[in-house]
Design a protein around this motif. Structure first.
Motif, PDB file in Angstrom:
ATOM      1  N   THR A 299       0.846  -1.187   0.000  1.00  9.05           N
ATOM      2  CA  THR A 299       0.000   0.000   0.000  1.00  9.05           C
ATOM      3  C   THR A 299       0.881   1.237   0.000  1.00  9.05           C
ATOM      4  O   THR A 299       1.787   1.352   0.813  1.00  9.05           O
ATOM      5  N   GLU A 300       0.618   2.121  -0.939  1.00  7.43           N
ATOM      6  CA  GLU A 300       1.338   3.390  -1.020  1.00  7.43           C
ATOM      7  C   GLU A 300       0.394   4.521  -0.634  1.00  7.43           C
ATOM      8  O   GLU A 300      -0.742   4.574  -1.102  1.00  7.43           O
ATOM      9  N   THR A 301       0.886   5.414   0.211  1.00  4.49           N
ATOM     10  CA  THR A 301       0.103   6.558   0.666  1.00  4.49           C
ATOM     11  C   THR A 301       0.665   7.835   0.068  1.00  4.49           C
ATOM     12  O   THR A 301       1.872   8.051   0.078  1.00  4.49           O
ATOM     13  N   GLN A 302      -0.224   8.658  -0.468  1.00  4.32           N
ATOM     14  CA  GLN A 302       0.133   9.987  -0.978  1.00  4.32           C
ATOM     15  C   GLN A 302      -0.581  11.027  -0.122  1.00  4.32           C
ATOM     16  O   GLN A 302      -1.761  10.859   0.215  1.00  4.32           O
ATOM     17  N   TRP A 303       0.127  12.098   0.229  1.00  6.48           N
ATOM     18  CA  TRP A 303      -0.461  13.191   1.006  1.00  6.48           C
ATOM     19  C   TRP A 303      -0.735  14.377   0.102  1.00  6.48           C
ATOM     20  O   TRP A 303       0.083  14.711  -0.761  1.00  6.48           O
ATOM     21  N   HIS A 304      -1.876  14.999   0.291  1.00  7.92           N
ATOM     22  CA  HIS A 304      -2.306  16.131  -0.529  1.00  7.92           C
ATOM     23  C   HIS A 304      -2.690  17.290   0.381  1.00  7.92           C
ATOM     24  O   HIS A 304      -3.483  17.114   1.317  1.00  7.92           O
ATOM     25  N   ASN A 305      -2.123  18.461   0.117  1.00  8.86           N
ATOM     26  CA  ASN A 305      -2.451  19.664   0.884  1.00  8.86           C
ATOM     27  C   ASN A 305      -3.664  20.335   0.256  1.00  8.86           C
ATOM     28  O   ASN A 305      -3.697  20.559  -0.955  1.00  8.86           O
ATOM     29  N   LEU A 306      -4.657  20.652   1.088  1.00  2.39           N
ATOM     30  CA  LEU A 306      -5.904  21.234   0.611  1.00  2.39           C
ATOM     31  C   LEU A 306      -6.095  22.628   1.183  1.00  2.39           C
ATOM     32  O   LEU A 306      -5.710  22.901   2.330  1.00  2.39           O
ATOM     33  N   VAL A 307      -6.723  23.504   0.389  1.00  2.91           N
ATOM     34  CA  VAL A 307      -7.053  24.865   0.789  1.00  2.91           C
ATOM     35  C   VAL A 307      -8.520  25.089   0.462  1.00  2.91           C
ATOM     36  O   VAL A 307      -8.969  24.786  -0.649  1.00  2.91           O
ATOM     37  N   LEU A 308      -9.280  25.616   1.427  1.00  3.53           N
ATOM     38  CA  LEU A 308     -10.694  25.926   1.221  1.00  3.53           C
ATOM     39  C   LEU A 308     -10.931  27.368   1.625  1.00  3.53           C
ATOM     40  O   LEU A 308     -10.333  27.850   2.590  1.00  3.53           O
ATOM     41  N   TRP A 309     -11.825  28.055   0.916  1.00  4.54           N
ATOM     42  CA  TRP A 309     -12.139  29.453   1.183  1.00  4.54           C
ATOM     43  C   TRP A 309     -13.629  29.620   1.478  1.00  4.54           C
ATOM     44  O   TRP A 309     -14.448  28.805   1.075  1.00  4.54           O
ATOM     45  N   GLY A 310     -13.964  30.683   2.156  1.00  3.72           N
ATOM     46  CA  GLY A 310     -15.355  31.101   2.363  1.00  3.72           C
ATOM     47  C   GLY A 310     -16.192  30.092   3.118  1.00  3.72           C
ATOM     48  O   GLY A 310     -15.778  29.547   4.148  1.00  3.72           O
ATOM     49  N   THR A 311     -17.382  29.832   2.571  1.00  8.46           N
ATOM     50  CA  THR A 311     -18.337  28.921   3.216  1.00  8.46           C
ATOM     51  C   THR A 311     -17.766  27.516   3.361  1.00  8.46           C
ATOM     52  O   THR A 311     -17.969  26.872   4.389  1.00  8.46           O
ATOM     53  N   GLN A 312     -17.045  27.047   2.341  1.00  7.35           N
ATOM     54  CA  GLN A 312     -16.447  25.708   2.417  1.00  7.35           C
ATOM     55  C   GLN A 312     -15.460  25.632   3.577  1.00  7.35           C
ATOM     56  O   GLN A 312     -15.381  24.627   4.275  1.00  7.35           O
ATOM     57  N   ALA A 313     -14.692  26.699   3.801  1.00  6.95           N
ATOM     58  CA  ALA A 313     -13.730  26.736   4.911  1.00  6.95           C
ATOM     59  C   ALA A 313     -14.454  26.667   6.254  1.00  6.95           C
ATOM     60  O   ALA A 313     -14.037  25.935   7.157  1.00  6.95           O
ATOM     61  N   LYS A 314     -15.535  27.424   6.388  1.00  7.20           N
ATOM     62  CA  LYS A 314     -16.301  27.408   7.637  1.00  7.20           C
ATOM     63  C   LYS A 314     -16.881  26.023   7.904  1.00  7.20           C
ATOM     64  O   LYS A 314     -16.784  25.500   9.008  1.00  7.20           O
ATOM     65  N   LEU A 315     -17.469  25.410   6.874  1.00  5.42           N
ATOM     66  CA  LEU A 315     -18.058  24.083   7.027  1.00  5.42           C
ATOM     67  C   LEU A 315     -16.996  23.047   7.396  1.00  5.42           C
ATOM     68  O   LEU A 315     -17.227  22.183   8.257  1.00  5.42           O
TER      69      LEU A 315
END
Length: 109
Positions: free
Chosen positions: A49-65
Motif C-alpha cells: 500500500t502506497e500513501t500519498q499526502w495532498h495539501n488542501l485549501v478551502l475558502w469562504g463557506t467551504q472553509a467554515k463548514l
C-alpha cells in the motif's frame, strides 16, 4: 470541456484537524491534508500500500463548514483544482508549494 483542464477529485482521510483562519473582511481560509492510498501486489505476491499526502485549501463557506464538521481521520471526497505557488522563507530560500484549492467536499464517514 473547460472544467476538465484543471480538475482534481480525491477520496481520502484527514491527517489533521482543519486549521481555520479568519480575515478582517470576515473571509475564512481552511487548510488541512488528506491521505490517499493505493494498493497493488509486488513480484512476490505481497500486498503493498502506497500513501500519498495532498495539501488542501478551502475558502469562504467551504472553509467554515470544514472547520465546523471535519476532524482528523474523517473520510472525505473533494473536488477542486491544482494550484502551484512559491514563497521565500525566513532564511531567504525560495520554496514551492502544490495544493488543491477545493470547490466542494463531502464527508463520507
Amino acid at each position: 470541456m473547460n472544467s476538465l483542464k484543471n480538475s482534481v477529485r480525491l477520496v481520502g482521510n484527514l491527517g489533521m484537524d482543519p486549521e481555520v483562519k479568519s480575515f478582517d473582511n470576515n473571509r475564512k481560509l481552511a487548510r488541512f491534508s488528506i491521505a490517499t492510498n493505493e494498493s497493488y501486489k509486488n513480484d512476490k505476491g505481497e500486498k503493498v500500500t502506497e500513501t500519498q499526502w495532498h495539501n488542501l485549501v478551502l475558502w469562504g463557506t467551504q472553509a467554515k463548514l470544514a472547520g465546523d464538521y471535519l476532524k482528523k481521520g474523517d473520510e472525505v471526497a473533494i473536488e477542486g483544482k491544482l494550484s502551484n505557488r512559491s514563497y521565500t522563507d525566513k532564511d531567504g530560500n525560495k520554496r514551492y508549494v502544490s495544493e488543491v484549492v477545493v470547490n466542494e467536499f463531502m464527508k463520507l464517514k
